[in-house]
Design an enzyme around this catalytic site. Structure first.
Site, PDB file in Angstrom:
ATOM      1  N   GLU C 142       0.819  -1.227   0.000  1.00 22.94           N
ATOM      2  CA  GLU C 142       0.000   0.000   0.000  1.00 22.94           C
ATOM      3  C   GLU C 142       0.847   1.270   0.000  1.00 22.94           C
ATOM      4  O   GLU C 142       0.818   2.049   0.944  1.00 22.94           O
ATOM      5  CB  GLU C 142      -0.955  -0.010   1.196  1.00 22.94           C
ATOM      6  CG  GLU C 142      -1.970  -1.140   1.124  1.00 22.94           C
ATOM      7  CD  GLU C 142      -2.860  -1.245   2.359  1.00 22.94           C
ATOM      8  OE1 GLU C 142      -2.514  -0.663   3.387  1.00 22.94           O
ATOM      9  OE2 GLU C 142      -3.905  -1.920   2.283  1.00 22.94           O
ATOM     10  N   GLU C 317      -6.782  -7.617  -0.933  1.00 23.76           N
ATOM     11  CA  GLU C 317      -7.330  -7.654   0.423  1.00 23.76           C
ATOM     12  C   GLU C 317      -8.818  -7.350   0.333  1.00 23.76           C
ATOM     13  O   GLU C 317      -9.199  -6.259  -0.076  1.00 23.76           O
ATOM     14  CB  GLU C 317      -6.645  -6.617   1.325  1.00 23.76           C
ATOM     15  CG  GLU C 317      -5.144  -6.800   1.453  1.00 23.76           C
ATOM     16  CD  GLU C 317      -4.492  -5.794   2.416  1.00 23.76           C
ATOM     17  OE1 GLU C 317      -5.233  -5.053   3.089  1.00 23.76           O
ATOM     18  OE2 GLU C 317      -3.261  -5.750   2.463  1.00 23.76           O
TER      19      GLU C 317
HETATM   20 ZN   LIG Z   1      -4.034  -3.397   4.141  1.00 23.70          ZN
END
Ligand SMILES: [Zn+2]
Ligand SMILES: [Zn+2]
Ligand SMILES: [Zn+2]
Lengths: 668, 668, 668
Positions: C142, C317
């Site tokens: 991320e 995710e």
């Molecule tokens: Zn995450």
């Protein structure tokens, strides 16, 4: 009544300059302000000046018959200067230097920057001080913009200690005056005293107030260095500075003492969005601005200069379309630029100068409209400026522009006292999170205007002799001299004084006034304040008037002991909301619009002044024997002034954004 | 039941002192707290003490028959001390030292400031420890006020590392306990561990929790240095500290272990404005305060001292009028100061001491009312204090004041458990932005009070034997010892336990409780929490009760697996909102007032306790065989307690702000 | 269509590993992502690697037939690394280093951290690059999470100067491009240029824009170091990075140029709470999420990879239950995890991977649900994942998972252009406080989806040949290349282009587009923008459509001069709100939902695309010859796609959270 414009030749190709100048002249513009951010072009390298481009630019304007307002470029010191002297930067409350990359990054207290400021001012003044095109000077630009008055630099710290020593002589005197026995805040020497920041909870109010005073004095001193140089090198030209709206970080009356003309920068839509209006008002006035925001400042700045210059003021920057810097930036409705321009003249402006000739296509203000678009086409603001110039000629008012003729023509019988130290006191000690002294002042002013009254906004030192009604909406400072002048005024006749809550409550050290508030005003008001409440939002107390009507108070409430005063309006628990004591009136709270109007209607009547309940969002201004009627509403309104003789412009029927100018019959 | 007052002789001309003392005595005041901010007057120059003025001041009070509460002045170290040792300053989360110029600028962990604190305490204690006028001591002032418990100084960093090493012995043990494998947060030595600030996103919750524990322990240690000195030099005198409202930065139960009496500073209007009440409640209670804010703290602080001092508490500072420090500061309605004073006595206060004798005309708290105005005139608060003193005499309750008689007279059968580490856990890990563990605790307390129940607020270590109903609104901490005591209590009879949501959810390292929440309470509650929701504002779930009535849950919701418990009230989707398991009750969410009342009415009935639905904003308190009825509403209310025998004060009809005191018939 | 899961073996006892793997396989999971935060376990001491545990862990997964997605652990450098090189830390706008104790604390520009990142990547890639279990790699985690792209370190300052020099060659060129003559902002050398922070008022927009570009390029460069190493040591494996939602701090198209597959992290409930939805929407969608938030990102990330990898994307995710990090964290309604999973497949996901296998009982994310609870029991998310796996098998879609088959199956005829530099431009120069370019983009997308249209979100460089309708809701950047491609597209047939307000308004230096906006798009749109308004909340202009219906514009308004365009819908003052010029459509403002639908319905019709008005909160997606019908509403809805042949799953009646999959008749 003349028009002007702000112009940045350095931002445009030189081949456009002559055409720009010719079109300015053709449009009816007389004044052109230049060079206030041009330091990096005037002195691109330390000590090496490039005057050539500026010489040619001024010559071009001169050739077109235009008059130049020349500026000192000190609001934007270039990067090389900052890098050579980082200590010149202002320092914020967290101790961080305020960096280069926008403007106003200097500290007023920096000795080295004061020297640089004097050096560049001297250079520009020597070069152009005697130039035949140069009609006036502007020092720097918008002192204090972006919260730049308060700096916490080492220079400021040293300056503050010296300032305190000069004021108090001994540190014991300071300890006593401030009340430093409280919380073991006593100092043993001036060298122990730091700026009032970084404390665990609120810093000492007297400490904060003196720091505000000191910082204001630093602005005055900084400005005076420039005005002294300008007067030396350019005698006979007006020296001015362009102030801002709703701005209270320094004492404008003090700075104006060194000026010939006060000017201000009028952005009605931006101020409507960024200040204390309610969200409903921000919606309602999004595209017209609140009608009293320009008026309030016109009347404030008309009151700034004194002596031979009494009443002299300009709008230096007039909003010409949407701007870029407010939270939201709507475009004004068509007609608003014309209406704002005339509104300024109606309040006595000598010159209304638009910001700016042409919208810049780059940098921070590229979304700020000008009279022209970036592609050189004429924008709506330019159209309306042209119309005003033609109207001025048509009705013969342009001729009145050059001299200070208008200035003295204001015949307001109402004085509203605005006192910067009082504003600072309330800001330091609001006691309720939304107690804004500028707001209550503005609300009182607006109510007066809705009753058709012309108002002079004056300092606490002003001569009050010509006034029938004196209003002090937020004069927290104990002011025996003013109290004495008011008493003398009342003794002479029917003049009335209206006190807002908190009047006279604080002495010079922001401690309690002697013998409880309203201190020096107690004999006039006939009351003693026993206790005060600040009220959270939504807590509203009904106020009942003798005629049975109701208004509401919010924000603030005082319980008073009467000492001669009679209750005029009461709360439901029987305690007085408004009292009268002879020619004095005292409001124990923060009235709504209906409450202010009730109070002022009565006080004006006692003062022998006629009031009227104007249609919503209609305003009138009298200047000499002219009345200017302005329709800020979204409806067509019919209105003509009492005793009108002749309609010079417009008519009895005013469309939205409409204007009418009437001549009064000679009898009055 | 005695009255006291806070007094600052150093702030007034010495010629006023004797008159002040005489008027205190005449008014019925017995205790006078002095000197807690007087360091700069006691030691104006390092090492040179000026006792003369303080000697005379105490002598004056003594001569008038007043008893002195002497303070250590450590909340306000003077400027010379700060300048000589800048490392004593607390440091904020951004690394900036918290500067001089208000109060509480010291770091609890600073070894040098601890030494200074011991030195001045020793000096004052030696001077006045045996003085006949000195009846009690207060350490410092309002520990933690202005968010001063958490400091990030070098001293705190070093102290924290040592504290961790003492707790965990090895860094591997710490890594395991905290779960530092997550995000590669493992440390190789204690010297690698910094305070939990300045991280990119939230710091590790176990790290934060231990820092809160450490910081709380530092307050305890700092205070104990003073109490040890005071006990040595002034044996036989009560030692106290004045705590604050809704304040959770350190564990008050731990500090109280070193005190003889717990005292607190009660400002009902300020707390109403500054804490979690809704804006409608802030309006409604603006001038009376929320009725349960004082009561909640009275009951909390009554539970602080233990052993021989069990139940001993005072109000050290009672709001006497409008204050200065809340967001908004209304004046209390006439009668409120009297009502608050009686409310404190009704909850068992030995002394109610007003802050302050006279409003200071200067410095930060000049807008904070006193019993007198700055001009020495008696203010409304002074009038009402006088009335209370006379009433105390008239009904013969003053005599009960000196001893700890009242303290043990509380006969509350309801215990509400307040656990500081649990509060820290929820503050560190709220999971929903508005999950305030103090609010849910207060809301549960308020519902109990509206049902006419008297409540003891106790620590998790308290002896619960005498209680019929034990309520844990926010006991997040897994607490096997408490679970065992609750089980034993239930085994003995009809005692009931009520668990709020999140009970027992977290182990000592702020990780999941073993075997899912409610951890150690699971056997009692008969549920296992399967998943949780925090709910944004406006998401409200209806709860249906067996009688068909509805209440609403908000803020929080748990889905539970029942392990013996039966659903009592359900959501619309059929899942349980409240469950019962034998003598235990579990709320899966955050009930509104109606929901709490439904739950407590049933649990109380099961516990054999009678409840009543009191009129709105009416409250009752039983103390010994007296019942105090208090009307906080704006209406006249009729009310008399069951089994009343005699009305000592007031009547069945209670005007707004009215009070009645009833004696019960001996049969009960 | 395959399922995956994120797994942290280092957080669990080794004796659980084999059971975990067996249950993953049994549940139908194929991919397991590991090790992205495991640096402190891989290299517990500088230079000493511990591979043993990771070897065993991968072997265990391999033995169960699972495919591993291996990660580089660079998002969480351990404490020893930070302590040995504090200059690697990112620095915030206040000059403070962002400390250790959470994650992402590094500066992308740090040369030493880039070396460390390469070193650990090399070590992991060498160890596992050829491992048969390793199917793919994820770089870091991320990028940019917690606002970590912009750093103001010394390394960033040096890097920025070099970047500017490479771009502009001479500082004069930079001064001219930026327009630094404004406010004397001219530089004399690149070494005078600092990052655009700490200025008194807003920093120069071109300066800010170049800093955003530079910072984005630094992310690209940082990532490329890793992808180069991974390709060298692990050829044939997919390399990806997991992007985030509504995230604009770097140019995702640029990073994706170095990836084989784009993946993103889908948290519908968290994004619903934390982004720009109204509070009513946050309530309404609290437990389902806004239906178009996942869809928008699916379509965005499907458009990221190019060339041979065109259309390849995963959800890395997937939210499995309540999370911990949003302002509020409700649990999803039962069925939502299944619906979200199918929604991702419907938009072409190759893999949907849940975060995470089991909820951690400790540390920052302990309140983040997994497929299992901390006590190893199966949570609701695990139940629903199991159901999806079974459904995939039952209807024969699992088989399509491995290859990129789905990816190319998208047959969207609508392209929505999303351009990161355009987003930066609007963020730097919003002109109205609530002008969020991501919001207007999302609102346009949502309206298209409510009309039953499938959408590809593409970069400004995308090949547009296959599209019938191209939408540019917030393409501020002047883009002659795109304008030319649009013109060519229109010339070829019926393709339509829809421009939102501000299209093409800014050149590369964030100055005005040539000849006024919409600059390069002017010939297409047939308009020139004369002036703009940003509108405060509550200022809403009615828009009247040809059919007499009304919609509302807010936020933004332009006055345009038509140059060929015809007004389609008008404001009450007669000025155009929407114009059409041949195959181009231009909106002068920010439409509400009704306005967007009106506009798109007409443009789609002109493009030959059928639209339908879907029931509220129902969505459809076509993938190959399947249609997926998704019911996000709280009501049962009846719906079947046009030309449906067979219902593979579900039925015409869709309960809340219901899903149906239809096969279309071959004719279409
Ligand atoms: Zn995450
Ligand atoms: Zn300006
Ligand atoms: Zn206090």
């Amino acid at each position: 009544m003349q028009l002007g414009v702000c112009y940045y030749p350095e931002q445009w190709p030189e081949e456009w300059w002559a055409d720009d100048a010719a079109r300015m002249a053709a449009m009816g513009i007389r004044y052109v302000r230049i060079a206030e951010f041009a330091w990096s072009r005037i002195e691109p390298t330390p000590g090496e000046f490039d005057w050539a481009w500026l010489d040619r630019s001024i010559a071009t304007l001169h050739a077109a018959g235009l008059r130049v307002v020349m500026c000192t470029p000190t609001a934007t010191p270039p990067k090389w200067l900052v890098d050579s002297d980082p200590a010149m930067l202002a320092v914020d409350a967290n101790g961080q230097a305020r960096g280069f990359g926008s403007r106003r990054h200097y500290c007023f207290s920096s000795p080295s920057y004061r020297a640089q400021s004097a050096r560049i001012t001297e250079a520009v003044a020597q070069r152009y001080g005697q130039h035949p095109a140069v009609a006036a000077w502007q020092t720097d630009n918008e002192y204090g913009c972006h919260l730049t008055v308060l700096s916490y630099s080492q220079a400021a710290r040293q300056g503050f200690r010296a300032w305190l020593q000069a004021k108090y002589i001994t540190v014991d005197a300071l300890n006593t005056a401030w009340g430093n026995v409280f919380w073991s805040q006593e100092y043993r020497s001036f060298d122990e005293i730091d700026p009032p920041v970084g404390t665990v909870t609120e810093a000492h109010p007297a400490h904060r107030l003196d720091y505000r005073r000191f910082a204001s004095d630093e602005v005055v001193a900084f400005n005076r260095i420039q005005t002294d140089i300008l007067r030396q090198h350019s005698p006979g030209r007006d020296v001015t500075h362009n102030f801002m709206g709703f701005f209270t970080e320094f004492d404008h009356h003090d700075v104006a003492a060194d000026l010939d003309v006060a000017t201000w920068d009028s952005y009605p839509l931006g101020f409507t969005q960024d200040f204390f209006l309610s969200s409903l008002e921000k919606q309602r006035y999004a595209r017209t601005g609140h009608p009293d925001i320009p008026a309030f400042h016109h009347d404030l700045y008309r009151g700034l200069c004194t002596g031979a210059n009494k009443g002299r003021w300009w709008v230096m920057e007039q909003q010409p379309g949407p701007v870029n810097w407010a939270q939201w930036n709507p475009a004004p409705l068509d007609g608003m630029v014309r209406l704002w321009t005339w509104q300024a003249f109606a309040h006595g402006a000598e010159v209304v100068s638009y910001f700016r000739w042409r919208q810049a296509p780059f940098a921070q203000e590229q979304m700020h409209a000008g009279l022209h678009r970036p592609d050189r086409s004429l924008d709506q603001g330019g159209l309306e400026a042209t119309q005003v110039a033609q109207e001025l000629l048509a009705i013969g008012l342009a001729a009145t522009g050059d001299a200070a003729a208008n200035a003295s023509a204001s015949q307001a019988r109402v004085a509203l006292v605005l006192d910067y130290p009082s504003l600072w006191m309330a800001q330091i000690q609001p006691q309720g999170a939304d107690y804004n002294p500028m707001e209550i002042t503005f609300r009182a002013y607006s109510a007066l205007r809705q009753l058709g009254l012309d108002v002079d906004i004056v300092s606490s030192r002003a001569d009050l002799k010509s006034y029938a009604l004196v209003v002090l909406p937020a004069h927290l400072r104990e002011d025996a001299a003013l109290a004495a002048r008011l008493a003398a005024l009342q003794a002479d006749g029917t003049a009335q004084a209206v006190f807002g809550p908190r009047a006279g409550a604080k002495n010079q050290a922001l401690s309690f006034a002697d013998g409880l508030p309203p201190g020096a005003f107690a004999a006039l008001a006939g009351v003693r304040v026993q206790r005060v409440s600040s009220l959270p939002p939504g807590v509203v107390d009904a106020v009942r008037w003798p005629d049975g009507s109701l208004s509401s108070n919010s924000h603030w409430r005082e319980d008073v002991q009467t000492q001669g005063a009679q209750a005029l309006a009461n709360f439901d628990d029987g305690r007085p909301a408004v009292l009268r004591h002879g020619s004095s009136w005292y409001s124990t709270g923060w009235p709504d619009e209906a409450g202010w109007k009730q109070l002022f209607t009565r006080a004006a009547a006692a003062a022998g002044l006629a009031t009227q309940d104007l249609p919503e969002d209609l305003r009138t201004s009298r200047l000499g024997n002219h009345v200017f009627v302005q329709n800020f509403s979204s409806s067509t309104v019919h209105y003509a002034p009492v005793n009108h003789a002749q309609c010079l412009l417009g008519a009895r029927e005013l469309a939205p954004q409409g204007l009418a100018i009437w001549k009064l019959s000679p009898s009055i």
